[in-house]
Design a protein around this motif. Sequence first.
Motif, PDB file in Angstrom:
ATOM      1  N   SER A 172      -2.790  -0.800   6.238  1.00  0.00           N
ATOM      2  CA  SER A 172      -2.086  -2.086   6.303  1.00  0.00           C
ATOM      3  C   SER A 172      -2.579  -2.937   7.456  1.00  0.00           C
ATOM      4  O   SER A 172      -2.730  -4.163   7.329  1.00  0.00           O
ATOM      5  CB  SER A 172      -0.577  -1.853   6.427  1.00  0.00           C
ATOM      6  OG  SER A 172      -0.090  -1.094   5.341  1.00  0.00           O
TER       7      SER A 172
ATOM      8  N   CYS B   3      -0.872   4.816   5.849  1.00  0.00           N
ATOM      9  CA  CYS B   3      -0.422   3.503   5.372  1.00  0.00           C
ATOM     10  C   CYS B   3      -0.459   2.465   6.480  1.00  0.00           C
ATOM     11  O   CYS B   3      -0.787   1.295   6.235  1.00  0.00           O
ATOM     12  CB  CYS B   3       0.992   3.617   4.798  1.00  0.00           C
ATOM     13  SG  CYS B   3       1.075   4.543   3.258  1.00  0.00           S
TER      14      CYS B   3
ATOM     15  N   TYR C  11       0.802  -1.223   0.000  1.00  0.00           N
ATOM     16  CA  TYR C  11       0.000   0.000   0.000  1.00  0.00           C
ATOM     17  C   TYR C  11       0.839   1.278   0.000  1.00  0.00           C
ATOM     18  O   TYR C  11       0.407   2.290  -0.565  1.00  0.00           O
ATOM     19  CB  TYR C  11      -0.953   0.000   1.199  1.00  0.00           C
ATOM     20  CG  TYR C  11      -1.931  -1.139   1.175  1.00  0.00           C
ATOM     21  CD1 TYR C  11      -2.854  -1.257   0.143  1.00  0.00           C
ATOM     22  CD2 TYR C  11      -1.931  -2.114   2.169  1.00  0.00           C
ATOM     23  CE1 TYR C  11      -3.751  -2.309   0.112  1.00  0.00           C
ATOM     24  CE2 TYR C  11      -2.819  -3.169   2.136  1.00  0.00           C
ATOM     25  CZ  TYR C  11      -3.727  -3.266   1.102  1.00  0.00           C
ATOM     26  OH  TYR C  11      -4.611  -4.321   1.053  1.00  0.00           O
TER      27      TYR C  11
END
Length: 247
Positions: free
Chosen positions: A223, A219, A181
């Motif tokens: 994640s 992120c 990502y």
Amino acid sequence: MGNLAAQHHGIIGPFLVGHFWSLAVEEQFYLLWPLVLWNCRSLTTALRLLVALFFISLGLKIAILIGHWNVPAYYLLPTHMESISAGAFIALANLRWPDFCQRAAKIVLPATLIGLVAAFVVLHGLPDQKLLPITVVFPLAGAGSAALILRAQDVASVWSKVMNWKALRFYGKISYGFYIYHYLLREVLKKYLFIPLHGLIHNRIFAGSIYFVLALAVCTGISAASFYFYESRFLKMKRYFESRPAR
């Protein structure tokens, strides 16, 4: 091949997908290595093969890069076997010779760290797809990573204590998704976070620092959600598969 397709079609809409070539390399290894290992007559044969693959990969990379075919040198499985073969090597060797592996790791780990720092200084960074950085850094990184894994298994070592920090364990758990990502969303985050911040603050360093914190948070959140709500469902299936070392 998926490796080159991911690299050549590096963007889909606003999302960057060029880094998927590395996933293709991993999947190709996962498909081929069990078949090879199954046909190895002994553990020693498998270990010798892995050592050979380490150096064959390095030799192929040097030959191809000298010929200025940088794309196949960087993005294909045969030239990316150093780290993969090093990981497979310690997984097998540690089964039979754990004490020897620990003694070797105590030497290899600091040696590779020194080598990587020296390479970074001498080469003024480590640019991708350049002959010298690739041929120096990949073998060092592969051997060093394998040694770090071994040292982290020794509960009395400093490396084990460091690698067991809660923050590192957390990011290790979500690292697969984070790798996917953080690059996938790079252009999106740049467009909707960094550019507005820079326009508001008018200081690239200050705006970049705030952007780093915000992008890290985004992120990390994505994640973590990916791991707990998606990836973990597949991880539960691993109980249906058993790994058997070569005898």
